[in-house]
Design a protein around this motif. Structure first.
Motif, PDB file in Angstrom:
ATOM      1  N   GLN A  47       0.839  -1.135  -0.091  1.00  0.00           N
ATOM      2  CA  GLN A  47      -0.009   0.154   0.036  1.00  0.00           C
ATOM      3  C   GLN A  47       0.869   1.210  -0.066  1.00  0.00           C
ATOM      4  OE1 GLN A  47      -3.840  -0.097   1.948  1.00  0.00           O
ATOM      5  NE2 GLN A  47      -3.011   1.794   3.127  1.00  0.00           N
ATOM      6  N   HIS A  51       0.941   4.189  -2.948  1.00  0.00           N
ATOM      7  CA  HIS A  51       0.981   5.717  -2.711  1.00  0.00           C
ATOM      8  C   HIS A  51       2.150   6.505  -3.105  1.00  0.00           C
ATOM      9  CE1 HIS A  51      -2.211   4.547   0.437  1.00  0.00           C
ATOM     10  NE2 HIS A  51      -2.828   4.484  -0.891  1.00  0.00           N
ATOM     11  N   VAL A  55       1.464   9.480  -5.616  1.00  0.00           N
ATOM     12  CA  VAL A  55       1.191  10.823  -4.980  1.00  0.00           C
ATOM     13  C   VAL A  55       1.618  11.995  -5.941  1.00  0.00           C
ATOM     14  CG1 VAL A  55       3.609  10.923  -4.176  1.00  0.00           C
ATOM     15  CG2 VAL A  55       1.774  12.294  -2.857  1.00  0.00           C
ATOM     16  N   LEU A  67       7.138   8.168   1.821  1.00  0.00           N
ATOM     17  CA  LEU A  67       6.404   6.952   1.423  1.00  0.00           C
ATOM     18  C   LEU A  67       7.462   5.843   1.011  1.00  0.00           C
ATOM     19  CD1 LEU A  67       3.280   8.451  -0.030  1.00  0.00           C
ATOM     20  CD2 LEU A  67       3.466   7.087   1.839  1.00  0.00           C
ATOM     21  N   VAL A 112      -6.943   4.840  -7.175  1.00  0.00           N
ATOM     22  CA  VAL A 112      -6.120   5.958  -6.725  1.00  0.00           C
ATOM     23  C   VAL A 112      -6.833   6.912  -6.138  1.00  0.00           C
ATOM     24  CG1 VAL A 112      -4.172   7.418  -7.377  1.00  0.00           C
ATOM     25  CG2 VAL A 112      -4.119   5.367  -8.564  1.00  0.00           C
ATOM     26  N   ILE A 115      -4.386  12.139  -1.741  1.00  0.00           N
ATOM     27  CA  ILE A 115      -3.459  11.914  -0.902  1.00  0.00           C
ATOM     28  C   ILE A 115      -3.976  11.758   0.562  1.00  0.00           C
ATOM     29  CG2 ILE A 115      -2.388  14.298  -0.811  1.00  0.00           C
ATOM     30  CD1 ILE A 115      -0.391  10.812  -0.572  1.00  0.00           C
ATOM     31  N   SER A 118      -5.532   8.528   0.969  1.00  0.00           N
ATOM     32  CA  SER A 118      -4.379   7.321   1.084  1.00  0.00           C
ATOM     33  C   SER A 118      -3.832   7.601   2.513  1.00  0.00           C
ATOM     34  CB  SER A 118      -3.526   7.814  -0.156  1.00  0.00           C
ATOM     35  OG  SER A 118      -4.078   7.690  -1.336  1.00  0.00           O
ATOM     36  N   ASP A 122      -3.188   4.579   5.334  1.00  0.00           N
ATOM     37  CA  ASP A 122      -2.158   4.310   5.836  1.00  0.00           C
ATOM     38  C   ASP A 122      -2.053   4.132   7.289  1.00  0.00           C
ATOM     39  OD1 ASP A 122      -1.333   3.762   3.246  1.00  0.00           O
ATOM     40  OD2 ASP A 122      -0.023   5.605   3.033  1.00  0.00           O
TER      41      ASP A 122
END
Length: 182
Positions: A47, A51, A55, A67, A112, A115, A118, A122
């Motif tokens: 994952q 990202h 990004v 990341l 997608v 951010i 995402s 995370d």
């Protein structure tokens, strides 16, 4: 391709370790915990890489680097987990289906996202891994495996640090203007 096929140890079997003085019963519990952590760490790794690759935006560079580093740390820890499971006489989980089945975290789908979404995903995954690592540190200590407990504790520091950094990225304070008219 070789026609010789010899299974040396079946997945799920734990022999214990004479050299480490760890009997099969205790080793089995620890290897199961290590394989859970290994599976969850690999799900996190994939994952984070997703990202890292996708990004965009004004903070692209910092987030891309962060990341990438976080994924690298996850990959290193996965290797440590697998090697420790093997040292205790177990078989590290490795197949994609087995990883997804044994992981305590669920990966984001293939789409997608922005951010912030995402990073929230995370941070949620890191939080789940943090809770599991804490439980596994205690399990290892209770079973007298101080080496595994130490290894998990050291990684817990890195995992908490990465989660804390993501929390900072998600704060609402930014130097980036929302529109050119401000």
């Amino acid at each position: 391709m070789s026609t010789q096929e010899t299974v040396r140890q079946r997945a799920g079997e734990v022999e214990g370790s004479e050299a480490l003085r760890m009997d099969a019963e205790k080793a089995s519990q620890i290897v199961d915990a290590l394989n859970t952590d290994l599976a969850s760490t690999y799900v996190l790794y994939h994952q984070l890489k997703k990202h890292h690759w996708n990004v965009e935006g004004s903070e692209f560079r910092d987030l891309h680097l962060f990341l990438g580093e976080a994924a690298g740390e996850a990959e290193e820890f996965a290797d440590e987990l697998a090697e420790r499971a093997q040292a205790l006489g177990g078989v590290p989980v490795s197949g994609m289906d087995a990883l997804l089945e044994q992981a305590t975290v669920e990966p984001e789908d293939e789409d997608v996202y922005d951010i912030r979404t995402s990073l929230r995903n995370d941070m949620e995954m890191y939080g789940d891994i943090i809770e599991t690592l804490r439980d596994h540190v205690e399990l290892a200590e209770n079973l007298g495996d101080h080496t595994t407990a130490h290894m998990l504790r050291e990684n817990l520091i890195e995992v908490e640090d990465a989660a804390h950094h993501i929390e900072h990225y998600l704060e609402d304070d930014t130097l980036v203007l929302e529109s050119a008219t401000q």
